[in-house]
Motif scaffolding. Structure first.
Motif, PDB file in Angstrom:
ATOM      1  N   ASP A  81       0.884  -1.164   0.000  1.00 43.20           N
ATOM      2  CA  ASP A  81       0.000   0.000   0.000  1.00 43.20           C
ATOM      3  C   ASP A  81       0.921   1.213   0.000  1.00 43.20           C
ATOM      4  O   ASP A  81       1.813   1.314   0.856  1.00 43.20           O
ATOM      5  N   GLU A  82       0.720   2.125  -0.934  1.00 42.29           N
ATOM      6  CA  GLU A  82       1.678   3.226  -1.081  1.00 42.29           C
ATOM      7  C   GLU A  82       0.973   4.556  -1.283  1.00 42.29           C
ATOM      8  O   GLU A  82      -0.033   4.642  -1.984  1.00 42.29           O
ATOM      9  N   ASN A  83       1.540   5.610  -0.676  1.00 36.69           N
ATOM     10  CA  ASN A  83       1.075   6.980  -0.880  1.00 36.69           C
ATOM     11  C   ASN A  83       2.273   7.889  -1.133  1.00 36.69           C
ATOM     12  O   ASN A  83       3.310   7.758  -0.477  1.00 36.69           O
ATOM     13  N   ARG A  84       2.105   8.781  -2.100  1.00 38.84           N
ATOM     14  CA  ARG A  84       3.118   9.791  -2.387  1.00 38.84           C
ATOM     15  C   ARG A  84       2.440  11.163  -2.438  1.00 38.84           C
ATOM     16  O   ARG A  84       1.374  11.309  -3.050  1.00 38.84           O
ATOM     17  N   LEU A  85       3.048  12.145  -1.813  1.00 39.86           N
ATOM     18  CA  LEU A  85       2.573  13.529  -1.884  1.00 39.86           C
ATOM     19  C   LEU A  85       3.716  14.387  -2.404  1.00 39.86           C
ATOM     20  O   LEU A  85       4.775  14.448  -1.781  1.00 39.86           O
ATOM     21  N   ILE A  86       3.499  15.023  -3.548  1.00 46.02           N
ATOM     22  CA  ILE A  86       4.539  15.820  -4.182  1.00 46.02           C
ATOM     23  C   ILE A  86       4.039  17.253  -4.358  1.00 46.02           C
ATOM     24  O   ILE A  86       2.983  17.485  -4.961  1.00 46.02           O
ATOM     25  N   VAL A  87       4.800  18.199  -3.822  1.00 48.08           N
ATOM     26  CA  VAL A  87       4.528  19.624  -4.009  1.00 48.08           C
ATOM     27  C   VAL A  87       5.697  20.195  -4.804  1.00 48.08           C
ATOM     28  O   VAL A  87       6.850  20.080  -4.374  1.00 48.08           O
ATOM     29  N   SER A  88       5.414  20.785  -5.948  1.00 50.40           N
ATOM     30  CA  SER A  88       6.489  21.254  -6.811  1.00 50.40           C
ATOM     31  C   SER A  88       6.221  22.666  -7.315  1.00 50.40           C
ATOM     32  O   SER A  88       5.065  23.080  -7.485  1.00 50.40           O
ATOM     33  N   TYR A  89       7.323  23.372  -7.549  1.00 55.02           N
ATOM     34  CA  TYR A  89       7.215  24.737  -8.080  1.00 55.02           C
ATOM     35  C   TYR A  89       8.454  25.033  -8.903  1.00 55.02           C
ATOM     36  O   TYR A  89       9.584  24.767  -8.455  1.00 55.02           O
ATOM     37  N   THR A  90       8.274  25.549 -10.105  1.00 50.92           N
ATOM     38  CA  THR A  90       9.399  25.903 -10.963  1.00 50.92           C
ATOM     39  C   THR A  90       9.460  27.419 -11.093  1.00 50.92           C
ATOM     40  O   THR A  90       8.495  28.065 -11.520  1.00 50.92           O
ATOM     41  N   LEU A  91      10.615  27.966 -10.714  1.00 50.94           N
ATOM     42  CA  LEU A  91      10.835  29.405 -10.741  1.00 50.94           C
ATOM     43  C   LEU A  91      11.698  29.757 -11.949  1.00 50.94           C
ATOM     44  O   LEU A  91      12.886  29.374 -11.989  1.00 50.94           O
ATOM     45  N   PRO A  92      11.168  30.450 -12.937  1.00 53.26           N
ATOM     46  CA  PRO A  92      12.004  30.887 -14.068  1.00 53.26           C
ATOM     47  C   PRO A  92      13.015  31.918 -13.580  1.00 53.26           C
ATOM     48  O   PRO A  92      12.668  32.872 -12.884  1.00 53.26           O
ATOM     49  N   ILE A  93      14.276  31.728 -13.936  1.00 47.80           N
ATOM     50  CA  ILE A  93      15.322  32.690 -13.548  1.00 47.80           C
ATOM     51  C   ILE A  93      15.530  33.713 -14.657  1.00 47.80           C
ATOM     52  O   ILE A  93      15.643  34.902 -14.410  1.00 47.80           O
ATOM     53  N   TRP A  94      15.572  33.232 -15.895  1.00 53.46           N
ATOM     54  CA  TRP A  94      15.529  34.106 -17.064  1.00 53.46           C
ATOM     55  C   TRP A  94      15.165  33.289 -18.297  1.00 53.46           C
ATOM     56  O   TRP A  94      15.165  32.108 -18.269  1.00 53.46           O
TER      57      TRP A  94
END
Length: 429
Positions: A416-429
């Motif tokens: 039995d498996e659970n994954r929680l992923i919070v992601s954010y990509t910040l453009p630098i230029w």
């Protein structure tokens, strides 16, 4: 190209690029460049439901929490007949919570002596690239996504390879890929190692015959082409060879049939033939078909996969497999296994909530040849994904995904498996 020549080419290309770029920094090289920082916060819990827990260590669960950072840079190309550029990726994984009794999720690098998760790990990869017309040659760190080699990005940090790769699109509709890989950096490691055959339940795959002196291969050769006949049909052929392990030929056809207003039928047919290279016994035919009916914001899929031959399906350890029933945990590619999949997706933009998506699927497999005097192997897996990407406001582009899986098998792990992923990509230029 030999292994020695390839290694020299990678080293010289990377060094040469770094030395000459100051004098070649034309406008296109700078103006077309881009950089970003991706941040991943990843929690994973895997409960082993069978008696005795995880067979490798006896633990009842694996549970970890980690923070990842991926800094990516892609340059443009200098002007001239041969355009020169450079890409780079720096990765860092930080332990937030783990323990000796709960490590081993694949999120963090393990200490080889104690088996405990290390506090941090990471890598720096550089890729030199050269463009002539519509062809690009890359040498250095690579993350291919081809039927015969698919780098894995399902954990905190992505899997990568060292090698050379030529991609050419000189003829309209035709894409050619070819190259050689020499080392792999696994998703939970900072080491660059030789490549091996998948070790996911090898007994049920029937692999035998690998010489004791062979501890891995430093040569994976690949080549192939795909052709887009029109907006509805694309076909492809790819070849892969893991030196001393296996040869593989892969055919794929994808067809999209419009059926009317907001309706379509997508057919994805795949066939692979794998044979031994050296003294292994690899011998597999893998057939798969996935049919997806799209109706507005809904889609309904049915998949079938069949293994035949003396062994199960062969692929590089740690990579994804280009199989219709390769899912969150299992690949349903054991010796003689046949499997069915039912899948449903929904995009909540249909209810006025853009950015929210839902997926659920169920896969069942049987007829696994477990060897003499053993019963037929059977397994099933159920997956559910719920994901949301903020569309506006101060949290715009922040993504949250919850993944759940349940696995039951009479020859492998019950999970039995659970994954929680919070992601954010910040453009630098």
């Amino acid at each position: 190209m030999s292994k020695t020549l390839l290694a020299r080419a990678v080293a010289l290309a990377t060094l040469g690029t770094s030395l000459t770029l100051p004098g070649l920094a034309h406008a296109a090289f700078l103006e077309d460049s881009k950089a970003s920082l991706e941040m991943r916060n990843f929690y994973m819990n895997r409960d082993f439901r069978q008696e005795g827990g995880n067979p490798s260590n006896g633990h009842s669960k694996a549970e970890e929490w980690a923070q990842g950072f991926l800094l990516r840079y892609e340059s443009g190309f200098t002007e001239g007949t041969v355009g020169v550029g450079v890409d780079a990726i720096g990765t860092l994984g930080l332990q937030l919570d783990s323990g000796r009794g709960t490590s081993g999720t694949g999120l963090l690098q393990l200490d080889r002596d104690t088996g405990e998760a290390q506090d941090n790990y990471g890598d720096l990869g550089v890729t030199a690239k050269f463009r002539v017309s519509k062809s690009v040659l890359k040498a250095g760190t690579l993350m291919p996504k081809l039927p015969v080699v698919m780098s894995n990005d399902s954990r905190l940090l992505p899997q990568s390879f060292q090698g050379g790769w030529l991609n050419s699109m000189e003829i309209d509709g035709l894409t050619f890929d070819g190259g050689q890989l020499s080392r792999v950096n696994q998703r939970d490691s900072s080491d660059h190692e030789v490549m091996t055959l998948t070790n996911f339940s090898p007994a049920a795959r029937g692999f035998t015959g690998l010489p004791a002196t062979v501890q891995g291969s430093d040569e994976f050769n690949f080549a192939g082409a795909s052709y887009k006949w029109n907006d509805q049909l694309t076909t492809s052929y790819h070849y892969g060879n893991l030196d001393q392990y296996y040869n593989q030929h892969y055919l794929n056809a994808v067809h999209l049939l419009p059926l009317g207003d907001k309706q379509s039928l997508k057919s994805d047919i795949r066939y692979a033939r794998s044979t031994d290279d050296g003294q292994t016994n690899v011998d597999n035919n893998a057939f798969g078909a996935m049919f997806t009916y799209g109706l507005g914001f809904h889609s309904f899929g049915l998949g079938y996969q069949k293994m035949s031959g003396d062994t199960g399906f062969a692929y590089i350890n740690g990579t994804d497999a280009f199989l219709v029933n390769f899912v969150q945990i299992g690949d349903f590619a054991f010796k003689d296994e046949q499997s069915l999949q039912a899948r449903y997706d929904y995009n909540f933009a249909g209810l006025g909530i853009p950015g929210l998506t839902f997926m659920t699927r169920y896969i069942t497999g049987d007829n696994v040849d477990r060897g003499a005097n053993k019963s037929e192997g059977e397994e099933w897996e159920r997956n559910t994904d719920i994901a949301y990407v903020f569309q506006d406001g101060p949290l715009k582009n922040l993504g949250v995904k919850l993944r759940n899986a349940t696995v039951r098998s009479n020859f492998g792990n019950d999970l039995d498996e659970n994954r929680l992923i919070v992601s954010y990509t910040l453009p630098i230029w």
